[in-house]
Design an enzyme around this catalytic site. Structure first.
Site, PDB file in Angstrom:
ATOM      1  CG  HIS A 213      -4.282  -0.989  -8.684  1.00 31.46           C
ATOM      2  ND1 HIS A 213      -3.027  -0.420  -8.717  1.00 31.46           N
ATOM      3  CD2 HIS A 213      -4.507  -1.281  -7.374  1.00 31.46           C
ATOM      4  CE1 HIS A 213      -2.520  -0.360  -7.510  1.00 31.46           C
ATOM      5  NE2 HIS A 213      -3.395  -0.888  -6.672  1.00 31.46           N
ATOM      6  CG  ASP A 340     -13.351 -10.417   9.833  1.00 29.05           C
ATOM      7  OD1 ASP A 340     -12.732 -10.049  10.850  1.00 29.05           O
ATOM      8  OD2 ASP A 340     -13.529 -11.600   9.517  1.00 29.05           O
ATOM      9  CB  SER A 355      -3.867  -3.140  -4.318  1.00 25.95           C
ATOM     10  OG  SER A 355      -4.443  -1.916  -3.958  1.00 25.95           O
TER      11      SER A 355
END
Length: 396
Positions: A213, A340, A355
Site C-alpha cells: 500500500h 495460526d 504490511s
C-alpha cells in the site's frame, strides 16, 4: 395442456437464464488485462458457458462471447514465462523525502490581538496539497518554503500546488504577524520514516516491492509524492498485541542508517518500489519462488511470511476468505484471516508493520498483507501480487 407446456418450458429456461446472468456478471468482473503463466491455457481464465476468441491482427487481445455467440468483453492476456522472485518477509526501514512540501494543517495568525484565519486556507490551499513553487521559485523542503516567504516584499503570492494529479495555481494574500515577516499560516511536512515488510526482490534486476500500500501522511492520509527515499535494515524491538478497536503494532529501529541497502523510487497504490544493493538481505532467508496470478488463487488455506521478533521471517497459517474483483490496482484485493494459533497468541492477528508480508499458496507467491480491520484484528486485506510486479516494472 397449455399450462403443462408452459411449466415445462419454464423449468428448462429458468436454469439457463440464471446461468446466463451469472456468467455475464462473472465475465464483466474480469479485469481488462490478465496475467497468466506461460504453461496455462488462455481458456482457463473464463467461466463456463462462454468462449474466448483471439482478435484478428492483435498480439494479446481476446474477445469473450457468451454461449459462443454474444460478444461481452474484450480483454488483454499477457503470458509470463518462468517468473521467479525471492519472497521477503523481513522487516525493513523506510525513509523518504517528498517532492515539494505536504500541507498537513492550518495555523491561525494573530494581528492586533485578534486571531485571523490562515492566509493559506483563505487562499484555497487544502490539507493534502503539495506545494511545488511560490512565485515561480521551486520548493524542495520546509526550509525552502520558510525562506521564500520570509524574503517576500509583497503580500500577494502565487502558489503552485499539486492536488491529486492536477497542478493548480492559487493566489494567496500573506499576512504579517506582530509586525514580523509575512506568514502563510500552514503546517507542512517534507519527510517521513517508519517500519514495514519486504514483499519480494528480483535477483536479476535487483528490483523490489514492499508494503503493498502507499506511504501516506499520518495527518492527511494523502500519499507522499516521493522525491527520493532510502531502504534500510531494520530490527524489531517490541510488539503491541492487536485488540478489537485498537490495532497492534511492530516497533523497530533502523540498523546502519548511514549505509542504505536500497533506493525507493516510486510510491503507488500498490506499495513502494525501487532497487536493492544487496539481494542477500532476502536470499539468506528464502529460496526463489514462482508467481501465482489471480486466476491461480483459491479461497482457502494459505500462509504468510513475516517477522514479529528478532528471530527473523517465519511462516504462519492464514485463510483467504474472499477474492475481490478489481479493475485497477489497489491494496484491497482479497480478504484474509489469520488462523495460526502462535501468531494469534503473540500478535492477535495482523498488526501495523506487517504490511508487505508475502502471501503464499500452493508454493507460489500470490500477494501481500496490506491492512487490518480495526474491530477484527485477526482479519484484514491483501493485494494481488501482479499489481506489485507491474508497478515494480517486472511485468508490463
Amino acid at each position: 395442456m397449455n399450462k403443462k407446456i408452459l411449466s415445462a418450458i419454464s423449468l428448462i429456461t429458468a436454469p439457463i437464464l440464471i446461468l446466463v446472468l451469472i456468467t455475464t456478471i462473472n465475465i464483466s468482473n474480469i479485469p481488462n488485462k490478465i496475467y497468466i503463466n506461460r504453461d496455462m491455457p488462455v481458456s482457463s481464465i473464463i467461466p463456463i458457458a462462454s468462449t474466448l476468441n483471439k482478435v484478428v491482427d492483435t498480439k494479446n487481445k481476446y474477445q469473450v462471447k457468451l454461449l459462443g455467440v454474444i460478444p461481452i468483453k474484450c480483454l488483454e492476456v499477457e503470458k509470463v514465462k518462468d517468473l521467479e522472485v525471492y519472497p521477503g518477509g523481513n522487516s525493513i526501514g523506510v525513509r523518504v523525502s517528498t517532492e515539494g512540501v505536504l500541507v498537513v494543517g492550518y495555523s491561525d495568525i494573530e494581528i492586533n490581538n485578534q486571531t485571523e484565519e490562515s492566509p493559506g486556507k483563505l487562499g484555497g490551499i487544502e490539507l493534502g496539497d503539495t506545494i511545488l513553487k511560490v512565485n515561480g521559485e521551486e520548493v524542495q523542503s520546509c526550509k525552502d518554503l520558510i525562506n521564500i516567504i520570509k524574503k517576500c516584499n509583497e503580500a500577494n503570492v502565487k502558489v503552485e500546488i499539486l492536488r491529486g494529479n492536477q497542478n493548480i495555481v492559487k493566489e494567496v494574500e500573506l499576512k504579517r504577524e506582530k509586525e514580523e515577516n509575512y506568514k502563510l499560516g500552514l503546517w507542512i511536512r517534507d519527510s517521513t520514516a517508519g517500519v514495514g515488510t519486504m514483499t519480494f526482490v528480483d535477483n536479476e534486476s535487483k528490483k523490489f516491492g514492499a508494503l503493498g500500500h502507499p506511504i501516506t501522511d499520518c495527518d492527511t492520509n494523502e500519499p507522499f509524492l516521493i522525491k527520493d527515499g532510502d531502504l534500510l535494515e531494520s530490527s524489531i524491538i517490541s510488539l503491541r498485541k492487536g485488540e478489537k478497536g485498537s490495532p497492534g503494532e511492530l516497533k523497530g529501529v533502523f540498523v546502519n542508517e548511514k549505509n542504505p541497502n536500497g533506493q525507493i523510487k516510486n510510491n503507488t497504490q500498490s506499495g513502494i518500489f525501487g532497487t536493492v544493493q544487496n539481494v542477500d538481505m532476502v536470499k539468506d532467508n528464502s529460496k526463489p519462488m514462482k508467481i501465482g496470478f489471480r486466476n491461480e488463487i483459491n479461497e482457502g488455506k494459505a500462509k504468510i511470511l513475516t517477522t514479529i521478533d528478532e528471530s527473523g521471517p517465519k511462516e504462519y497459517e492464514i485463510e483467504i476468505v474472499k477474492l475481490l474483483d478489481q479493475q485497477v490496482p489497489g491494496p484491497k484485493s482479497m480478504v484474509i484471516k489469520v488462523t495460526d494459533p502462535e501468531l494469534l497468541e503473540k500478535t492477535g492477528g495482523i498488526v501495523q508493520g506487517m504490511s508487505g508480508s508475502p502471501i503464499i499458496q500452493n508454493n507460489k507467491l500470490v500477494g501481500a498483507v496490506t491492512h487490518v480491520l480495526i474491530n477484527k484484528p485477526d482479519t484484514g486485506y491483501g493485494i494481488y501480487i501482479e499489481w506489485m510486479l507491474k508497478d515494480a516494472e517486472i511485468i508490463k
